[in-house]
Enzyme design. Structure first.
Site, PDB file in Angstrom:
ATOM      1  CB  CYS A  50     -29.882 -18.562 -26.863  1.00  0.00           C
ATOM      2  SG  CYS A  50     -29.522 -18.733 -28.612  1.00  0.00           S
ATOM      3  CB  SER A  78     -38.373 -18.041 -22.841  1.00  0.00           C
ATOM      4  OG  SER A  78     -38.291 -17.294 -24.034  1.00  0.00           O
ATOM      5  CG  HIS A 121     -27.517 -15.269 -27.430  1.00  0.00           C
ATOM      6  ND1 HIS A 121     -28.752 -15.341 -28.043  1.00  0.00           N
ATOM      7  CD2 HIS A 121     -27.710 -14.504 -26.330  1.00  0.00           C
ATOM      8  CE1 HIS A 121     -29.637 -14.677 -27.344  1.00  0.00           C
ATOM      9  NE2 HIS A 121     -29.035 -14.141 -26.294  1.00  0.00           N
TER      10      HIS A 121
END
Lengths: 609, 369
Positions: free
Chosen positions: A378, A322, A365
């Protein structure tokens, strides 16, 4: 053949040939006479000289330069190493000599440390090294029995001392005897067999400065090989001292933060690219290489599946996970794909054809904008963005952040990482690119590989307003009395093509990751609220193509990249903890420790001066 | 034509045997130097030199069967190629001991400056053969062949390799007595040289000046370049009449002589085999040179004479300069001892040259019988 035989009458040639013949005979006779004069007339005299000739040239090894940290603490020092050497008076078996030494040692409760002492026949007068780097107690034993031990001498030579041990090993490197290949490649004639040279890290990179120059001494030795007197001496020249940008305190904090877990930590000053700490774990003790590493130790190091000799900061290639989303976000903002009001709905997964791409949060989310998508990391949001962006554009931006290319740090064996594109895949696997792969790429999984150092440099650019620095490890090279002979100024590699306003939005989101509720990087939070950063989890098994499926553990790698202080960043830290699980849990606390150490060091400095 | 049968039937066995005998002595000697070196280079030196000798023998056989007339017909091309290699060496060659002499081709590292000695001889022989002078050459007529010599010479000086450059010049001058020069011109050249040589002093590199000064007085710098000469002379002298015996030379085995396997190889031999060995080796070289001159004189054509003469000169000067240097008669200029010194380029080049010599020697009988 075209009838050109004998253009010159052979009779014409006879005369010059006769002269030449006489000249040749005269010349060789001259040599013969000279030979007779030297070997017969003066032979006896020369023979005496050769027998008493005990004059030989001895190389004097120079002291290498010291290596200092940013605060002038000594990271690599010199010490004298005592080697026990035997000079056999004739061809003989070395066994009894070793036995004699062993008995003498035992009287004082000492042991021969050398695992494989030399054995078998020696050659006359060729020195044999029995034991390297012996203790002062042993030196005392040998010197005390000098008369009973003809031929045994203690040779003093400079050797390296690494007080920081494993903590700095990858950064500093180590030294060893010059290899045959290195000897052949060496320029000029100031290297010889037996010389000690840098083998890795800064020791190797700065060899021309650190190494110094050997001296020579002409000495007279007696039949036992002991030096009787010196006949002339050219002093060795010590190497230059080197000051690094690294800070010992921060380095130690990074090492303690990893606490023995395999991984890497690098800290850099985003204002000029100076490396503040560079740790790779597991590590090794460079002192083991002093005077030659033992075979047992070498096998232990080189066969260890955790590869302690590898510098993971520059040659460890990990999927960025991420942490890569920031690059995706930057590209999308700059390309106008993401607007202020762009939102996507995350219900825990995204359908693509007959495949499902999951978000790490199975529950979803809900509606998220860019800020929340980064704060909560996310995945679905970034699948959508990545699909709109396309892998070609993403790759272009990634490269402009310095990913997929050497950072140019002054350390050997740096790896490039990998920024995949359709063209690359076609070439590598002869298969077309799938949109699904674009999705995976946009959350930093798939083929993408980066080194921890590349991440630090890229986030450094986010932090400092867009400048990509070449990581700088060496501040300056100076003489023993402190005169600077070469300074290494910061080097700008480029500017990332992201507008100032966009960068500010990204930084704010990174602050949110650490300091807002629901952020994944809460573990890096300091009371001052001045840390910003991004967590990452890079999958070890699963979608990682050609990945490390055979690893002992299958848990994911934990990543964290962040900087502080948020307003005017002075330090950027990248952390990878292999098989650490989630980035927020394993890696972020390490980064916090490093950042704490940085500010303590800064405060301490202010207090001291 | 009775060529093929003749080539074998009339093979110059004496020349072949003599050269092989010198080569074998050389190998034995290399074994001795390798023996004393630490780090188990023992076999490495010996094995590599043996391999090079084998490669040299291949070169010899090839040159022998190609024949000197065929090789000479390509002389300019080969010469040009070797000069190009010299240029490449200046840009891409790798450096050892401060001079750039080596080049890597197909995994082999070799010195084009060794090769150019032979190709220059071939080119000069070809030139003198194609442009015969009815009487003696004038200075002007000698300018083109001089250019053939000077072009590689300048390139080699740039490396820098004074020994080989000097060798090229000496080889060129060696041709003069055979091809002839006008007396008047000879006097002029000698006079001009006598003036120019002292001026050349200023173009020498410091280490070269140092060598010449040290030659005059070795004790001037007993730690540096004089060390070689002093230790080499002690080695030779201490050999005495019968030598210290194989593998027993203390100077050699104790490594008083650095880099003894190359230019100072003769001192190893003289120490271990003494005056007896030294004189036998000298006699073998003398025989070889005299035999080479004989082949040159009795060649069936002028081209063969020139080529054989040039090759003989190459062997003679190599032996004379090298031994003179080791015996302290000449300054240390870095000329290897033919067939003896450690080194592949020189070995292959020399054996190829011997192949050509063998061919010239053999052809002679074919014509006359």
């Amino acid at each position: 053949m075209n009838g050109r035989l004998n253009e010159r009458d052979p009779a014409d040639l006879r005369r010059p040939f006769r002269y030449v013949l006489w000249a040749v005979l005269l010349a060789f006779s001259l040599l013969a006479v000279r030979l007779a004069y030297m070997q017969i007339v003066r032979g006896e005299e020369y023979r005496e000289r050769s027998e008493s000739n005990s004059v030989r040239l001895r190389k004097i090894k120079p002291y290498r330069g010291l290596i200092l940290d940013g605060d002038r603490n000594v990271l690599v020092d010199n010490k004298s190493s005592f080697d026990l050497v035997y000079i056999p008076p004739r061809v003989m078996d070395i066994g009894p000599v070793i036995e004699k030494v062993r008995r003498l040692y035992e009287e004082r409760g000492l042991k021969i440390a050398n695992e494989n002492p030399p054995s078998g026949k020696t050659r006359a007068f060729v020195p044999v090294c029995i034991e390297r780097d012996i203790s002062l107690a042993k030196v005392a034993v040998i010197e005390g029995h000098a008369l009973d031990l003809p031929g045994l001498i203690v040779e003093v030579s400079p050797s390296r001392d690494y007080p920081e041990g494993e903590v700095m090993a990858h950064l500093l490197g180590y030294t060893g005897e010059i290899s045959k290949e290195e000897l052949e490649q060496a320029e000029g004639d100031h290297f010889g067999p037996g010389d000690i040279v840098g083998k890795d890290g800064v020791e190797k990179y700065l060899e021309p400065y650190l190494g110094g120059r050997s001296g020579m001494e002409q000495v007279e030795v007696n039949a036992a090989g002991r030096v009787v007197r010196s006949l002339g001496r050219v002093e060795p020249v010590s190497g230059y001292n080197v000051q690094l940008t690294v800070k010992r305190r921060i380095q130690r904090a990074a090492w303690e933060g990893l606490n023995g877990r395999p991984g890497a930590v690098v800290a850099m000053d985003p204002r000029d690219g100076s490396i503040l700490a560079l740790v790779s774990s597991p590590s090794f003790d460079p002192n083991l290489f002093r005077g030659g590493i033992s075979a047992g130790d070498w096998v232990k190091l080189s066969r260890n599946p955790l590869a302690p000799l590898e510098n993971r900061v520059v040659s460890g290639q990990y999927p960025p996970g991420s942490t890569y989303k920031l690059i995706v976000a930057a590209a999308a903002l700059q390309e106008g794909i993401l607007k202020d009001d762009t939102r996507f709905f995350c219900r825990g997964a995204l359908e693509m054809g007959n495949r499902q791409f999951r978000c790490w949060n199975r529950g979803g989310h809900g509606w998220v904008n860019l800020h929340r998508a980064i704060v909560e990391s996310c995945d679905v949001f970034f699948y959508q963005v990545g699909r709109l962006l396309g892998e070609e554009r993403l790759a272009r931006y990634a490269r402009q952040f310095g990913l997929g290319d050497f950072t140019g740090i002054d350390l050997p064996r740096e790896k490039k990482g990998l920024i995949p594109t359709a063209v690359w895949k076609e070439k590598r696997f002869k298969r077309p690119w799938h949109t699904g792969e674009t999705l995976l790429t946009s959350i930093g999984q798939g083929y993408t590989l980066t080194t921890p150092l590349q991440l630090a440099v890229a986030y450094g650019a986010l932090a400092n307003g867009g400048t990509l620095w070449r990581p700088r490890l060496i501040r300056q090279i100076e003489t023993a009395d402190g005169r600077v002979i070469k300074a290494f100024p910061p080097e700008r590699r480029g500017v990332v093509p992201i507008g100032e306003e966009n960068l500010r939005r990204l930084r704010k989101a990174l602050w949110g990751v650490v300091n807002e509720g629901g952020g994944t990087g809460g573990a890096a939070r300091r009371p001052q609220g001045d840390v910003a950063g991004k967590t990452g989890t890079s999958q070890v098994v699963g979608e990682t193509p050609g990945g490390r499926k055979r690893g002992k553990r299958y848990e994911d790698h934990a990543l964290f990249v962040g900087f502080a202080p948020f307003r005017d960043p002075e330090i950027v830290v990248a952390v990878v903890v292999e098989h650490g699980g989630h980035g927020g849990g394993a890696a972020a606390p390490v980064a916090k420790k490093v950042i704490d150490a940085y500010f303590e060091d800064k405060a301490g400095e202010g207090g001291r001066r | 034509m009775r060529l093929d049968r003749g080539l074998w039937g009339n093979l110059d066995w004496f020349l072949l045997a003599l050269v092989l005998a010198i080569c074998l002595l050389g190998l034995v000697n290399i074994y001795s130097t390798g023996f004393s070196l630490l780090h188990d280079k023992t076999s490495a030196l010996f094995v590599r030199q043996s391999q090079w000798l084998l490669m040299g023998l291949c070169g010899m056989v090839i040159a022998f069967f190609l024949g000197y007339r065929f090789i000479a017909s390509w002389a300019y091309v080969i010469y040009a190629l070797s000069v190009i290699l010299l240029v490449i060496v200046l840009f891409y060659g790798h450096t050892t001991h401060g001079s750039q002499r080596w080049i890597n081709i197909a995994g082999f590292s070799f010195q084009p400056s060794e090769m150019v000695k032979l190709t220059m001889i071939l080119a000069l022989a070809r030139y003198f053969n194609d442009h015969p002078s009815p009487r003696s050459y004038t200075l002007k007529e000698l300018l083109p062949p001089l250019a053939i010599c000077v072009l590689p010479l300048v390139l080699i000086l740039r490396q820098p390799d004074l020994g080989t450059a000097l060798m090229l010049l000496i080889l060129f001058v060696s041709f003069i007595p055979v091809v002839g020069i006008r007396w008047r011109d000879l006097v002029t050249v000698t006079a001009v040289t006598a003036v120019l040589v002292p001026m050349g002093w200023f173009f020498l590199k410091d280490y070269q000046k140092e060598r010449i000064l040290t030659f005059i007085n070795p004790y001037r710098d007993p730690l540096g370049s004089g060390y070689h000469i002093i230790q080499s002379m002690i080695a030779v002298g201490s050999g005495g009449v019968l030598g210290k015996g194989f593998l027993k030379g203390t100077q050699t085995q104790l490594k008083f002589l650095p880099e003894q396997q190359t230019d100072f190889i003769f001192s190893v031999f003289a120490e271990e085999w003494g005056f007896l060995g030294g004189v036998i080796l000298l006699a073998m070289f003398t025989l070889l040179v005299v035999w080479g001159l004989r082949i040159a004189l009795h060649s069936r054509d002028y081209l063969g004479t020139l080529v054989a003469y040039g090759i003989t000169a190459l062997i003679f000067w190599g032996a004379f300069i090298n031994m003179g240097m080791v015996l302290g008669l000449l300054p240390v200029v870095g000329v290897p001892l033919p067939f003896f010194s450690y080194g592949g380029s020189a070995m292959v080049m020399l054996m190829t040259a011997v192949g050509i010599l063998l061919n010239i020697s053999t052809r002679r009988f074919i014509l006359q019988s």
